[in-house]
Motif scaffolding. Structure first.
Motif, PDB file in Angstrom:
ATOM      1  N   ASP A  48      -7.824   2.631  -3.214  1.00 13.09           N
ATOM      2  CA  ASP A  48      -9.088   2.586  -2.469  1.00 13.09           C
ATOM      3  C   ASP A  48      -9.491   1.153  -2.161  1.00 13.09           C
ATOM      4  O   ASP A  48      -9.929   0.843  -1.049  1.00 13.09           O
ATOM      5  CB  ASP A  48     -10.200   3.295  -3.250  1.00 13.09           C
ATOM      6  N   THR A  49      -9.325   0.271  -3.153  1.00 12.97           N
ATOM      7  CA  THR A  49      -9.662  -1.136  -2.961  1.00 12.97           C
ATOM      8  C   THR A  49      -8.791  -1.750  -1.870  1.00 12.97           C
ATOM      9  O   THR A  49      -9.292  -2.454  -0.981  1.00 12.97           O
ATOM     10  CB  THR A  49      -9.469  -1.924  -4.279  1.00 12.97           C
ATOM     11  N   LEU A  50      -7.495  -1.487  -1.943  1.00 10.25           N
ATOM     12  CA  LEU A  50      -6.580  -2.027  -0.931  1.00 10.25           C
ATOM     13  C   LEU A  50      -6.876  -1.454   0.451  1.00 10.25           C
ATOM     14  O   LEU A  50      -6.798  -2.168   1.463  1.00 10.25           O
ATOM     15  CB  LEU A  50      -5.125  -1.740  -1.320  1.00 10.25           C
ATOM     16  N   LEU A  51      -7.228  -0.198   0.512  1.00 13.53           N
ATOM     17  CA  LEU A  51      -7.554   0.421   1.790  1.00 13.53           C
ATOM     18  C   LEU A  51      -8.817  -0.204   2.383  1.00 13.53           C
ATOM     19  O   LEU A  51      -8.864  -0.489   3.584  1.00 13.53           O
ATOM     20  CB  LEU A  51      -7.735   1.925   1.595  1.00 13.53           C
ATOM     21  N   THR A 102      -6.430   4.859 -12.167  1.00 20.61           N
ATOM     22  CA  THR A 102      -6.342   3.421 -11.935  1.00 20.61           C
ATOM     23  C   THR A 102      -5.679   3.139 -10.592  1.00 20.61           C
ATOM     24  O   THR A 102      -6.162   2.323  -9.802  1.00 20.61           O
ATOM     25  CB  THR A 102      -5.533   2.740 -13.067  1.00 20.61           C
ATOM     26  N   LEU A 103      -4.571   3.825 -10.342  1.00 20.58           N
ATOM     27  CA  LEU A 103      -3.860   3.620  -9.082  1.00 20.58           C
ATOM     28  C   LEU A 103      -4.688   4.077  -7.881  1.00 20.58           C
ATOM     29  O   LEU A 103      -4.652   3.432  -6.821  1.00 20.58           O
ATOM     30  CB  LEU A 103      -2.515   4.353  -9.106  1.00 20.58           C
ATOM     31  N   GLN A 104      -5.431   5.141  -8.054  1.00 21.89           N
ATOM     32  CA  GLN A 104      -6.275   5.591  -6.952  1.00 21.89           C
ATOM     33  C   GLN A 104      -7.376   4.581  -6.658  1.00 21.89           C
ATOM     34  O   GLN A 104      -7.685   4.317  -5.501  1.00 21.89           O
ATOM     35  CB  GLN A 104      -6.880   6.964  -7.264  1.00 21.89           C
ATOM     36  N   ASN A 144      -8.939  -2.268   5.863  1.00 15.18           N
ATOM     37  CA  ASN A 144      -9.870  -1.944   6.951  1.00 15.18           C
ATOM     38  C   ASN A 144     -10.731  -3.142   7.331  1.00 15.18           C
ATOM     39  O   ASN A 144     -10.971  -3.383   8.515  1.00 15.18           O
ATOM     40  CB  ASN A 144     -10.748  -0.756   6.558  1.00 15.18           C
ATOM     41  N   ARG A 145     -11.175  -3.878   6.320  1.00 10.35           N
ATOM     42  CA  ARG A 145     -11.992  -5.063   6.585  1.00 10.35           C
ATOM     43  C   ARG A 145     -11.183  -6.094   7.370  1.00 10.35           C
ATOM     44  O   ARG A 145     -11.655  -6.668   8.357  1.00 10.35           O
ATOM     45  CB  ARG A 145     -12.486  -5.658   5.264  1.00 10.35           C
ATOM     46  N   MET A 146      -9.941  -6.309   6.937  1.00 12.45           N
ATOM     47  CA  MET A 146      -9.090  -7.286   7.626  1.00 12.45           C
ATOM     48  C   MET A 146      -8.784  -6.826   9.050  1.00 12.45           C
ATOM     49  O   MET A 146      -8.724  -7.635   9.978  1.00 12.45           O
ATOM     50  CB  MET A 146      -7.794  -7.503   6.842  1.00 12.45           C
ATOM     51  N   MET A 203       0.832  -1.171   0.000  1.00  9.14           N
ATOM     52  CA  MET A 203       0.000   0.000   0.000  1.00  9.14           C
ATOM     53  C   MET A 203       0.883   1.244   0.000  1.00  9.14           C
ATOM     54  O   MET A 203       0.581   2.223  -0.694  1.00  9.14           O
ATOM     55  CB  MET A 203      -0.907  -0.026   1.244  1.00  9.14           C
ATOM     56  N   SER A 204       1.978   1.177   0.755  1.00  9.44           N
ATOM     57  CA  SER A 204       2.911   2.310   0.783  1.00  9.44           C
ATOM     58  C   SER A 204       3.525   2.527  -0.593  1.00  9.44           C
ATOM     59  O   SER A 204       3.665   3.653  -1.044  1.00  9.44           O
ATOM     60  CB  SER A 204       4.000   2.023   1.814  1.00  9.44           C
ATOM     61  N   ALA A 205       3.865   1.425  -1.275  1.00  4.39           N
ATOM     62  CA  ALA A 205       4.438   1.544  -2.620  1.00  4.39           C
ATOM     63  C   ALA A 205       3.435   2.174  -3.577  1.00  4.39           C
ATOM     64  O   ALA A 205       3.789   3.016  -4.403  1.00  4.39           O
ATOM     65  CB  ALA A 205       4.859   0.165  -3.132  1.00  4.39           C
ATOM     66  N   TYR A 206       2.167   1.793  -3.449  1.00  2.00           N
ATOM     67  CA  TYR A 206       1.149   2.385  -4.305  1.00  2.00           C
ATOM     68  C   TYR A 206       0.994   3.867  -4.005  1.00  2.00           C
ATOM     69  O   TYR A 206       0.819   4.684  -4.914  1.00  2.00           O
ATOM     70  CB  TYR A 206      -0.207   1.672  -4.123  1.00  2.00           C
ATOM     71  N   GLN A 207       1.049   4.234  -2.719  1.00  2.00           N
ATOM     72  CA  GLN A 207       0.937   5.644  -2.372  1.00  2.00           C
ATOM     73  C   GLN A 207       2.101   6.433  -2.958  1.00  2.00           C
ATOM     74  O   GLN A 207       1.910   7.530  -3.472  1.00  2.00           O
ATOM     75  CB  GLN A 207       0.900   5.813  -0.853  1.00  2.00           C
ATOM     76  N   GLN A 208       3.302   5.851  -2.894  1.00  2.00           N
ATOM     77  CA  GLN A 208       4.458   6.533  -3.467  1.00  2.00           C
ATOM     78  C   GLN A 208       4.301   6.663  -4.976  1.00  2.00           C
ATOM     79  O   GLN A 208       4.627   7.693  -5.564  1.00  2.00           O
ATOM     80  CB  GLN A 208       5.746   5.774  -3.129  1.00  2.00           C
TER      81      GLN A 208
END
Length: 156
Positions: free
Chosen positions: A96-99, A90-92, A103-105, A1-6
């Protein structure tokens, strides 16, 4: 998730740089366009009978070539901007999906932890109760054993 944010941040910066480049190219294009119009106006103001001088022809051709080059650069910048925008979207959406998944996990983990703590407490209380029963049983058996031993000694 951090890599995607970067990566999202990097793409946003690229997008902003591309937009800035597009603005610069557009202003340069407009500047050359104004120059070309001025040159053409000057040419029209001259008498029709005067033949264009060789230098003016070359300048006009040069200006037209610059305009064409700038149009190409502008189109490339717009294409790059569109590509960066779509990649950013696409990345956003992936972010969002990963976030959401994270949160669910996290919620599942918290609920499982609470459930396991509850089970641990019940097992600990059951263990204490069994230890107590075991201690009572050992005490009772020890006293019975003592009574039987005394009785057996008396009989002997």
């Amino acid at each position: 998730m951090s890599a995607y944010q970067q990566r999202v941040s990097a793409l946003q910066e690229e997008s902003q740089a591309a937009q800035a480049e597009q603005v610069a190219i557009t202003s340069e294009f407009e500047s050359y366009k104004v120059q070309v119009h001025n040159v053409l106006k000057q040419q029209k103001n001259k008498s029709v009978s005067q033949a264009e001088t060789e230098g003016a022809k070359q300048e006009r051709e040069h200006m037209e070539m610059l305009i064409d080059q700038l149009k190409i650069k502008l189109q490339e910048s717009q294409n790059n901007l569109q590509i960066n925008i779509s990649e950013l979207q696409t990345l956003q959406s992936e972010h969002d999906t990963l976030l959401e998944r994270h949160n669910r996990m996290l919620q599942e983990t918290v609920s499982k932890e609470a459930e396991l703590r509850e089970k641990l407490c019940s097992v600990q209380s059951e263990n204490l109760m069994l230890k107590s029963e075991h201690a009572q049983t050992v005490s009772q058996l020890t006293s019975k054993n003592e009574v039987l031993r005394n009785s057996f000694q008396d009989q002997v």
